[in-house]
Design a protein around this motif. Sequence first.
Motif, PDB file in Angstrom:
ATOM      1  N   LEU A 105     -50.707  33.923 -80.794  1.00  0.00           N
ATOM      2  CA  LEU A 105     -51.996  33.821 -80.109  1.00  0.00           C
ATOM      3  C   LEU A 105     -51.950  34.457 -78.723  1.00  0.00           C
ATOM      4  O   LEU A 105     -52.955  34.991 -78.240  1.00  0.00           O
ATOM      5  CB  LEU A 105     -52.422  32.356 -80.022  1.00  0.00           C
ATOM      6  N   ILE A 106     -50.790  34.433 -78.078  1.00  0.00           N
ATOM      7  CA  ILE A 106     -50.664  35.117 -76.787  1.00  0.00           C
ATOM      8  C   ILE A 106     -50.731  36.629 -76.989  1.00  0.00           C
ATOM      9  O   ILE A 106     -51.367  37.346 -76.203  1.00  0.00           O
ATOM     10  CB  ILE A 106     -49.360  34.705 -76.079  1.00  0.00           C
ATOM     11  N   ILE A 107     -50.102  37.121 -78.057  1.00  0.00           N
ATOM     12  CA  ILE A 107     -50.218  38.545 -78.382  1.00  0.00           C
ATOM     13  C   ILE A 107     -51.682  38.911 -78.603  1.00  0.00           C
ATOM     14  O   ILE A 107     -52.169  39.953 -78.138  1.00  0.00           O
ATOM     15  CB  ILE A 107     -49.391  38.885 -79.639  1.00  0.00           C
ATOM     16  N   GLU A 108     -52.402  38.056 -79.297  1.00  0.00           N
ATOM     17  CA  GLU A 108     -53.828  38.293 -79.531  1.00  0.00           C
ATOM     18  C   GLU A 108     -54.582  38.389 -78.207  1.00  0.00           C
ATOM     19  O   GLU A 108     -55.460  39.238 -78.036  1.00  0.00           O
ATOM     20  CB  GLU A 108     -54.395  37.151 -80.381  1.00  0.00           C
ATOM     21  N   SER A 109     -54.216  37.536 -77.270  1.00  0.00           N
ATOM     22  CA  SER A 109     -54.840  37.577 -75.950  1.00  0.00           C
ATOM     23  C   SER A 109     -54.536  38.892 -75.241  1.00  0.00           C
ATOM     24  O   SER A 109     -55.434  39.537 -74.681  1.00  0.00           O
ATOM     25  CB  SER A 109     -54.349  36.397 -75.109  1.00  0.00           C
ATOM     26  N   LEU A 110     -53.276  39.312 -75.256  1.00  0.00           N
ATOM     27  CA  LEU A 110     -52.884  40.549 -74.582  1.00  0.00           C
ATOM     28  C   LEU A 110     -53.587  41.763 -75.181  1.00  0.00           C
ATOM     29  O   LEU A 110     -53.935  42.708 -74.470  1.00  0.00           O
ATOM     30  CB  LEU A 110     -51.367  40.736 -74.662  1.00  0.00           C
ATOM     31  N   GLU A 111     -53.795  41.754 -76.472  1.00  0.00           N
ATOM     32  CA  GLU A 111     -54.397  42.912 -77.129  1.00  0.00           C
ATOM     33  C   GLU A 111     -55.918  42.946 -77.011  1.00  0.00           C
ATOM     34  O   GLU A 111     -56.517  44.019 -77.122  1.00  0.00           O
ATOM     35  CB  GLU A 111     -54.002  42.934 -78.607  1.00  0.00           C
ATOM     36  N   ASN A 112     -56.541  41.797 -76.760  1.00  0.00           N
ATOM     37  CA  ASN A 112     -58.001  41.750 -76.838  1.00  0.00           C
ATOM     38  C   ASN A 112     -58.714  41.354 -75.547  1.00  0.00           C
ATOM     39  O   ASN A 112     -59.913  41.607 -75.415  1.00  0.00           O
ATOM     40  CB  ASN A 112     -58.427  40.774 -77.945  1.00  0.00           C
ATOM     41  N   ASP A 113     -58.012  40.747 -74.609  1.00  0.00           N
ATOM     42  CA  ASP A 113     -58.676  40.258 -73.404  1.00  0.00           C
ATOM     43  C   ASP A 113     -58.475  41.205 -72.225  1.00  0.00           C
ATOM     44  O   ASP A 113     -57.610  42.079 -72.245  1.00  0.00           O
ATOM     45  CB  ASP A 113     -58.149  38.873 -73.031  1.00  0.00           C
ATOM     46  N   THR A 114     -59.282  41.009 -71.181  1.00  0.00           N
ATOM     47  CA  THR A 114     -59.106  41.739 -69.930  1.00  0.00           C
ATOM     48  C   THR A 114     -58.655  40.757 -68.857  1.00  0.00           C
ATOM     49  O   THR A 114     -59.049  39.595 -68.854  1.00  0.00           O
ATOM     50  CB  THR A 114     -60.405  42.431 -69.487  1.00  0.00           C
ATOM     51  N   PHE A 115     -57.835  41.243 -67.927  1.00  0.00           N
ATOM     52  CA  PHE A 115     -57.242  40.371 -66.917  1.00  0.00           C
ATOM     53  C   PHE A 115     -57.520  40.838 -65.488  1.00  0.00           C
ATOM     54  O   PHE A 115     -57.391  40.065 -64.552  1.00  0.00           O
ATOM     55  CB  PHE A 115     -55.728  40.280 -67.131  1.00  0.00           C
ATOM     56  N   GLY A 116     -57.877  42.088 -65.329  1.00  0.00           N
ATOM     57  CA  GLY A 116     -58.170  42.602 -63.989  1.00  0.00           C
ATOM     58  C   GLY A 116     -59.619  42.431 -63.599  1.00  0.00           C
ATOM     59  O   GLY A 116     -59.968  42.453 -62.424  1.00  0.00           O
ATOM     60  N   ASP A 126     -61.641  42.742 -59.534  1.00  0.00           N
ATOM     61  CA  ASP A 126     -62.365  43.911 -60.038  1.00  0.00           C
ATOM     62  C   ASP A 126     -61.422  45.105 -60.054  1.00  0.00           C
ATOM     63  O   ASP A 126     -61.566  46.050 -59.290  1.00  0.00           O
ATOM     64  CB  ASP A 126     -63.584  44.189 -59.164  1.00  0.00           C
ATOM     65  N   SER A 127     -60.421  45.038 -60.930  1.00  0.00           N
ATOM     66  CA  SER A 127     -59.401  46.078 -60.997  1.00  0.00           C
ATOM     67  C   SER A 127     -59.322  46.646 -62.408  1.00  0.00           C
ATOM     68  O   SER A 127     -59.559  45.938 -63.390  1.00  0.00           O
ATOM     69  CB  SER A 127     -58.033  45.505 -60.606  1.00  0.00           C
ATOM     70  N   TYR A 128     -58.963  47.924 -62.493  1.00  0.00           N
ATOM     71  CA  TYR A 128     -58.746  48.541 -63.795  1.00  0.00           C
ATOM     72  C   TYR A 128     -57.436  48.068 -64.429  1.00  0.00           C
ATOM     73  O   TYR A 128     -57.221  48.250 -65.620  1.00  0.00           O
ATOM     74  CB  TYR A 128     -58.684  50.066 -63.643  1.00  0.00           C
ATOM     75  N   ILE A 129     -56.553  47.484 -63.620  1.00  0.00           N
ATOM     76  CA  ILE A 129     -55.222  47.110 -64.093  1.00  0.00           C
ATOM     77  C   ILE A 129     -55.235  45.696 -64.668  1.00  0.00           C
ATOM     78  O   ILE A 129     -55.768  44.769 -64.060  1.00  0.00           O
ATOM     79  CB  ILE A 129     -54.197  47.182 -62.942  1.00  0.00           C
ATOM     80  N   ASP A 130     -54.612  45.518 -65.836  1.00  0.00           N
ATOM     81  CA  ASP A 130     -54.418  44.201 -66.444  1.00  0.00           C
ATOM     82  C   ASP A 130     -52.961  43.788 -66.245  1.00  0.00           C
ATOM     83  O   ASP A 130     -52.071  44.240 -66.984  1.00  0.00           O
ATOM     84  CB  ASP A 130     -54.751  44.237 -67.938  1.00  0.00           C
ATOM     85  N   PRO A 131     -52.665  42.948 -65.238  1.00  0.00           N
ATOM     86  CA  PRO A 131     -51.265  42.653 -64.888  1.00  0.00           C
ATOM     87  C   PRO A 131     -50.388  42.134 -66.026  1.00  0.00           C
ATOM     88  O   PRO A 131     -49.246  42.593 -66.155  1.00  0.00           O
ATOM     89  CB  PRO A 131     -51.405  41.624 -63.758  1.00  0.00           C
ATOM     90  N   PRO A 132     -50.843  41.186 -66.872  1.00  0.00           N
ATOM     91  CA  PRO A 132     -49.944  40.728 -67.943  1.00  0.00           C
ATOM     92  C   PRO A 132     -49.570  41.840 -68.928  1.00  0.00           C
ATOM     93  O   PRO A 132     -48.453  41.863 -69.451  1.00  0.00           O
ATOM     94  CB  PRO A 132     -50.748  39.624 -68.639  1.00  0.00           C
ATOM     95  N   LYS A 133     -50.498  42.752 -69.172  1.00  0.00           N
ATOM     96  CA  LYS A 133     -50.190  43.876 -70.057  1.00  0.00           C
ATOM     97  C   LYS A 133     -49.189  44.815 -69.389  1.00  0.00           C
ATOM     98  O   LYS A 133     -48.265  45.325 -70.037  1.00  0.00           O
ATOM     99  CB  LYS A 133     -51.470  44.627 -70.416  1.00  0.00           C
ATOM    100  N   LEU A 134     -49.382  45.047 -68.090  1.00  0.00           N
ATOM    101  CA  LEU A 134     -48.446  45.888 -67.345  1.00  0.00           C
ATOM    102  C   LEU A 134     -47.048  45.285 -67.382  1.00  0.00           C
ATOM    103  O   LEU A 134     -46.058  45.986 -67.637  1.00  0.00           O
ATOM    104  CB  LEU A 134     -48.923  46.031 -65.899  1.00  0.00           C
ATOM    105  N   LEU A 135     -46.947  43.989 -67.134  1.00  0.00           N
ATOM    106  CA  LEU A 135     -45.642  43.324 -67.135  1.00  0.00           C
ATOM    107  C   LEU A 135     -44.958  43.433 -68.490  1.00  0.00           C
ATOM    108  O   LEU A 135     -43.802  43.875 -68.581  1.00  0.00           O
ATOM    109  CB  LEU A 135     -45.807  41.854 -66.755  1.00  0.00           C
ATOM    110  N   THR A 136     -45.642  43.016 -69.545  1.00  0.00           N
ATOM    111  CA  THR A 136     -44.983  42.960 -70.855  1.00  0.00           C
ATOM    112  C   THR A 136     -44.652  44.354 -71.380  1.00  0.00           C
ATOM    113  O   THR A 136     -43.591  44.559 -71.979  1.00  0.00           O
ATOM    114  CB  THR A 136     -45.858  42.195 -71.862  1.00  0.00           C
ATOM    115  N   LYS A 137     -45.536  45.317 -71.136  1.00  0.00           N
ATOM    116  CA  LYS A 137     -45.243  46.688 -71.557  1.00  0.00           C
ATOM    117  C   LYS A 137     -44.048  47.241 -70.789  1.00  0.00           C
ATOM    118  O   LYS A 137     -43.158  47.879 -71.365  1.00  0.00           O
ATOM    119  CB  LYS A 137     -46.472  47.574 -71.339  1.00  0.00           C
ATOM    120  N   ALA A 138     -44.010  46.983 -69.472  1.00  0.00           N
ATOM    121  CA  ALA A 138     -42.909  47.482 -68.645  1.00  0.00           C
ATOM    122  C   ALA A 138     -41.587  46.826 -69.018  1.00  0.00           C
ATOM    123  O   ALA A 138     -40.528  47.461 -68.928  1.00  0.00           O
ATOM    124  CB  ALA A 138     -43.219  47.248 -67.168  1.00  0.00           C
ATOM    125  N   VAL A 139     -41.622  45.568 -69.430  1.00  0.00           N
ATOM    126  CA  VAL A 139     -40.406  44.883 -69.889  1.00  0.00           C
ATOM    127  C   VAL A 139     -39.756  45.673 -71.015  1.00  0.00           C
ATOM    128  O   VAL A 139     -38.529  45.835 -71.064  1.00  0.00           O
ATOM    129  CB  VAL A 139     -40.738  43.446 -70.349  1.00  0.00           C
TER     130      VAL A 139
END
Length: 416
Positions: A105-116, A126-139
């Motif tokens: 369900l967390i994967i579902e959140s990362l793939e479908n939600d916005t965080f910025g 009001d940012s184009y960047i989604d921090p949790p996606k940036l973190l997990t992808k960079a990991v």
Amino acid sequence: MGNLIMPKQTAALDRFFYSLEIFYKAYQNNDPDVTNEDFKRQITNHFEDLRERNDGAKIVKQSEMTRYFGFAYHSYANNTTTITDRGIDFYLANKDSDTNKCMDLIIESLENDTFGRNNTAIKTSDSYIDPPKLLTKAVVDFDGISRKDLALLLYLTHDMELSYDDAGVELNRYRAKSDDISIIITPEKVNKYSDTKFASFLQNIGFLVQDDERKYRLSAYVERMYKDRIKNLNIYNEEPPVIKSSNPILFDDTSTDTKDTDCNANYKENVSKTVAYDIHSLTFKSQNERIPAANPEGKSNYRYPTDTRLAKTALMLSGYLCEFDASHKTFTGKNEEQFMEGHHLIPMTAQKDFDINLDRIENIVSLCPNCHSAIHYGNDTDRKKVLLKLYNERQEELSSVGLNISFNDLFNKYYQ
């Protein structure tokens, strides 16, 4: 660039799960919209330490991680929070001790939600960047990510508006050259981007782990099941209008044996590739006015880092003309402009004598290659001739930012 806000209140699982339980029970009772007042009453009754708090907004934010990852939705118009379908599934999976389902369900959140932006946990972001996606992808992409690494990536992609790939290049330079992130980020930014409660939450919930070097990595189940999907995450919630895809060389790894570190082939090549700043942007202001990097252990040969985008900006502002003699002609460079070179009038080697950053457009002049070479390699008469004119034209501008020096001191201290 916008404003990037991240959850700051708590990453504690007991607060997360009890918040989710409040919302789930309201759903079960066919009254799913939990008011702020009702939420505050229930959660303060459960957690004794919250009863002494007078800040109602912070108490309501005990549920922010449920909202950040899309397990609950908050209506600011009605001051109510409602559990989502994903939140119901997550609550039931946790009750059944189905950890794998929770990770799904967390994967579902990362793939479908916005965080910025458009996230009800952080209304003003009001940012184009989604921090949790940036973190997990960079990991995945950079073999683990420390908090400092993440702070740097957030700064480079959000504040500096670099592409993800170019931010990765700078991250690798940083890892190779220095442990001092303050080389390019102010202490305020370091604090802001290092305080990532969402990363702690992902670790607490078992989605991430930390190794002996304190780097975040995917947990065994997540890596086995979702590594490829995480690698394909898009860190942007909306395509930015402009992404700087140049090579900014924030952590410069070139070397030189000339008197001024500006004058070497690598530096010139880097400048020719670099994109100038928008001089009205906060990014430009923060870089131009940044605090000078510290000299480790007072090394006499320390090379102070420079941002070649500032040099490019200075060249652009000059109209790609030689500031000693605007009639000097060169050739058309790779950027389709007349080729010019940036030169720090007060050399970067003098930074040890100044509290104010010398790598700034007020101190960078545009010169044709001939005049630039005359400063470095000419006899004293020719060097003084060029430098004196540049000094006289820049003295007022230098003084306006606190860089006060006489011409005699400039020449005798730094050009002899």
